[in-house]
Design an enzyme around this catalytic site. Structure first.
Site, mmCIF file in Angstrom:
data_model
loop_
_atom_site.group_PDB
_atom_site.id
_atom_site.type_symbol
_atom_site.label_atom_id
_atom_site.label_comp_id
_atom_site.label_asym_id
_atom_site.label_seq_id
_atom_site.Cartn_x
_atom_site.Cartn_y
_atom_site.Cartn_z
ATOM 1 N N LYS A 9 18.479 21.150 -31.680
ATOM 2 C CA LYS A 9 18.833 21.196 -33.095
ATOM 3 C C LYS A 9 19.108 22.636 -33.543
ATOM 4 C CE LYS A 9 16.076 17.050 -34.240
ATOM 5 N NZ LYS A 9 14.780 16.621 -34.858
ATOM 6 N N TYR A 49 21.537 9.418 -37.742
ATOM 7 C CA TYR A 49 20.232 9.190 -38.365
ATOM 8 C C TYR A 49 20.238 8.004 -39.329
ATOM 9 C CZ TYR A 49 18.007 13.346 -36.331
ATOM 10 O OH TYR A 49 17.447 14.261 -35.467
ATOM 11 N N ASN A 112 11.608 20.746 -35.613
ATOM 12 C CA ASN A 112 10.964 20.372 -34.348
ATOM 13 C C ASN A 112 11.906 20.454 -33.140
ATOM 14 O OD1 ASN A 112 12.470 18.140 -34.913
ATOM 15 N ND2 ASN A 112 10.785 16.659 -34.741
ATOM 16 N N HIS A 115 16.117 16.554 -30.395
ATOM 17 C CA HIS A 115 16.191 15.100 -30.531
ATOM 18 C C HIS A 115 16.306 14.515 -29.131
ATOM 19 C CE1 HIS A 115 17.450 11.056 -31.682
ATOM 20 N NE2 HIS A 115 18.302 11.153 -30.675
ATOM 21 N N GLU A 126 23.707 6.132 -28.874
ATOM 22 C CA GLU A 126 23.810 7.557 -29.213
ATOM 23 C C GLU A 126 24.764 8.295 -28.264
ATOM 24 O OE1 GLU A 126 19.357 7.974 -31.256
ATOM 25 O OE2 GLU A 126 19.754 8.999 -29.358
HETATM 26 P P1 IDP Z 1 11.825 11.764 -33.187
HETATM 27 O O1 IDP Z 1 12.825 12.880 -33.351
HETATM 28 O O2 IDP Z 1 10.580 12.237 -32.490
HETATM 29 O O3 IDP Z 1 12.407 10.528 -32.565
HETATM 30 P P2 IDP Z 1 11.869 10.321 -35.739
HETATM 31 O O4 IDP Z 1 10.684 9.634 -36.327
HETATM 32 O O5 IDP Z 1 12.960 9.487 -35.166
HETATM 33 O O6 IDP Z 1 11.317 11.383 -34.667
HETATM 34 O O7 IDP Z 1 12.468 11.258 -36.878
HETATM 35 C C1 IDP Z 1 13.710 11.889 -36.698
HETATM 36 C C2 IDP Z 1 13.602 13.323 -37.127
HETATM 37 O O8 IDP Z 1 13.389 13.368 -38.543
HETATM 38 C C3 IDP Z 1 12.421 14.112 -36.555
HETATM 39 O O9 IDP Z 1 12.674 14.641 -35.272
HETATM 40 C C4 IDP Z 1 12.236 15.198 -37.582
HETATM 41 O O10 IDP Z 1 13.186 16.256 -37.392
HETATM 42 C C5 IDP Z 1 12.574 14.469 -38.877
HETATM 43 N N1 IDP Z 1 11.373 13.965 -39.551
HETATM 44 C C6 IDP Z 1 10.655 12.873 -39.229
HETATM 45 N N2 IDP Z 1 9.598 12.709 -40.054
HETATM 46 C C7 IDP Z 1 9.676 13.747 -40.936
HETATM 47 C C8 IDP Z 1 8.866 14.158 -42.051
HETATM 48 O O11 IDP Z 1 7.863 13.541 -42.398
HETATM 49 N N3 IDP Z 1 9.283 15.292 -42.705
HETATM 50 C C9 IDP Z 1 10.380 15.999 -42.349
HETATM 51 N N4 IDP Z 1 11.168 15.650 -41.304
HETATM 52 C C10 IDP Z 1 10.808 14.550 -40.604
HETATM 53 MG MG MG Z 2 13.849 9.223 -33.306
#
Ligand code: IDP
Ligand code: MG
Length: 150
Positions: A9, A49, A112, A115, A126
């Protein structure tokens, strides 16, 4: 052999962690299939997303992923989907296990770094969303028999 979509990212790109993250996947033994450094359009971000549309963090997530270029990749290997998610760690860096990318290099869920597809169906959808068929390279490494049981 399974394939999975991986994105480094904008924070990973801006922080100069592309090499570090690719290196971890390479050292794990996974094989790269495709890579493309690109600016993500809002349209692609929203399609990628779509499952999160309506959640409180969704607008921020779309802003984040479109804020600077990303490195989009496809990686393959036995159980590649689970293996890559394990290497990346839990979604929230403070809950990710030590030794994972998100633990070792991150702090905040909204920064984080990566992805990775979460299952065979999403991986397939995807990969098709981010790459054309002719951008996927099928190849073998001389080392494969020392990494894959086959
Ligand atoms: P993942 O990337 O581990 O699969 P997902 O639950 O699919 O996690 O969420 C997609 C992305 O959305 C996360 O990687 C993160 O960047 C963002 N995200 C998820 N939950 C939150 C939150 O509570 N606050 C801010 N960003 C979030
Ligand atoms: Mg995810």
């Amino acid at each position: 052999m399974e394939r999975t979509l991986v994105l480094i990212k904008p924070d990973g790109v801006q922080r100069g962690l592309v090499g570090e993250i690719i290196s971890r996947l390479e050292r794990r033994g996974l094989r790269i299939v495709a890579a493309k450094f690109m600016q993500v359009s809002r349209d692609l971000a929203e399609r990628h997303y779509a499952v999160h549309k309506g959640k409180p963090f969704y607008p921020g997530l779309i802003d984040y992923i479109t804020s600077a270029p990303v490195m989009a990749m496809v990686w393959e290997g036995p159980n590649a989907i689970a293996a890559v998610r394990q290497t990346m760690g839990a979604t929230r860096p403070t809950e990710a296990a030590p030794g994972t990318v998100r633990h070792d290099l991150g702090l905040e869920v909204g920064r984080n770094l990566t992805h990775a597809s979460d299952g065979p169906q999403t991986a397939s959808t995807e990969i098709d969303l981010w790459f054309k068929q002719d951008e996927l390279v099928s190849w073998r490494r001389d080392l494969d028999r020392w990494i894959f049981e086959e």
